[in-house]
Design an enzyme around this catalytic site. Sequence first.
Site, short mmCIF file in Angstrom:
data_model
loop_
_atom_site.label_atom_id
_atom_site.label_comp_id
_atom_site.label_asym_id
_atom_site.label_seq_id
_atom_site.Cartn_x
_atom_site.Cartn_y
_atom_site.Cartn_z
N GLN A 11 0.73 -1.14 -0.23
CA GLN A 11 0.37 0.46 0.12
C GLN A 11 0.46 1.51 0.09
O GLN A 11 0.67 2.65 -0.92
CB GLN A 11 -0.71 0.49 1.20
CG GLN A 11 -2.02 1.42 1.54
CD GLN A 11 -2.65 1.12 2.19
OE1 GLN A 11 -2.46 0.65 3.08
NE2 GLN A 11 -3.92 2.30 2.15
N THR A 179 1.26 1.67 12.79
CA THR A 179 0.43 1.78 11.41
C THR A 179 -0.53 0.15 12.21
O THR A 179 -1.43 -0.44 12.29
CB THR A 179 0.52 1.36 10.56
OG1 THR A 179 1.31 0.89 10.07
CG2 THR A 179 0.46 3.12 10.39
N GLU A 254 26.02 6.93 -9.93
CA GLU A 254 26.93 8.31 -9.11
C GLU A 254 26.05 8.60 -7.38
O GLU A 254 27.55 8.80 -7.16
CB GLU A 254 26.77 8.98 -9.99
CG GLU A 254 27.84 10.29 -9.98
CD GLU A 254 27.59 11.04 -11.22
OE1 GLU A 254 28.34 12.68 -10.56
OE2 GLU A 254 27.58 10.75 -12.01
#
Length: 450
Positions: A11, A179, A254
């Site tokens: 999600q 969460t 880089e």
Amino acid sequence: MRECISVHVGQAGVQMGNACWELYCLEHGIQPDGQMPSDKTIGGGDDSFNTFFSETGAGKHVPRAIFVDLEPSVIDEVRTGTYRQLFHPEQLISGKEDAANNYARGHYTIGKEIIDQVLDRMRKLADQCTGLQGFLVFHSFGGGTGSGFTSLLMERLSVDYGKKSKLEFAIYPAPQVSTAVVEPYNSILTTHTTLEHSDCAFMVDNEAIYDICRRNLDIERPSYTNLNRLISQIVSSITASLRFDGALNVDLTEFQTNLVPYPRIHFPLATYAPVISAEKAYHEQLSVAEITNACFEPANQMVKCDPRHGKYMACCLLYRGDVVPKDVNAAIAAIKTKRSIQFVDWCPTGFKVGINYQPPTAVPGGDLAKVQRAVCMLSNTTAIAEAWARLDHKFDLMYAKRAFVHWYVGEGMEEGEFSEAREDMAALEKDYEEVGLDSYEGEEDEGEEY
């Protein structure tokens, strides 16, 4: 061409993906149906944006991206949303039952049913590239799919595309808000598994971004859309040099060369400035020196930790917009004179600069103001070890009581994996500690080690 393939897992990854592709389309003038009025060469063409978009014969621009989730609801929103015509239907892959915040489900039971389909789709995307540069993987540490499936995918990508760089954008569990209860487990298991497969991981912590939204943008209750739009600006700054021509261009490899001193120490801290609401921006002109200084404020960082407690190993400043090298050099010189910013003694210079003339784009109806210039700083600092220590502590509290472990074991994991992952994290903390030591202190005990 140096193409990049983006993979959005779970999600969090998918929702970050939505925000990022919305912004890319605005930046390049690509309409939600994939048409690009400004692009005169139909099909192919060697424009810089072709690193992120492939072009069909009909002049449609298709993102080089894959969205994967083990449950359909979040991807269904993409299938029916504004940008539904932008993506090829096969780029949106969803399973039927979710990983239920369980790393083991994402990595073993449910993940393995879908992994081949995902890799197959990746292969097709990779075949369309003339010189694939690498993968950008977006996911969260805390969810089941974001942690479990990502680590499975990274392992498989290492096998199939060993030499290609793999960069992660990971949502790190916030210190206070959570969460899921099992976030520490998932995070530590996924970090352990992906550590050797990822070349560079940019961590973003929701709480830090909540605070930035509240403080700088005056949003009382930031939603995930607000957070993701802010994250997408950072991702856009990091990838701008791949998508536009600039004065000092930076390519994916880089970043690694300049930011990663040792393979395991590949977690740079991202900071973005100016984050400012339209009402405020109207009244101030932000100079290069000001936005550069803002980058060294802990308040603007994407992860809660204090670089003043750590040392910098490397620092990469990516400017975009109306910026000339002369101003940048002056700003950096001013910063070097400040003593609060400490570099490790084995890395004296430490600043890499990229400049891109394309000014930052503001999303219409978004929270961020349209500004003339912006900077994104990526710094590898030993302070990020604070974030690991915090996570490890939470893991220890739960694991001491073996809380919730049966859910993982029930999906075919062994308990040994927990302790193995935890030992690896302890080693990572130790690595960070040692990197920060001054080199002359470490000289006398060298003899015993070898």
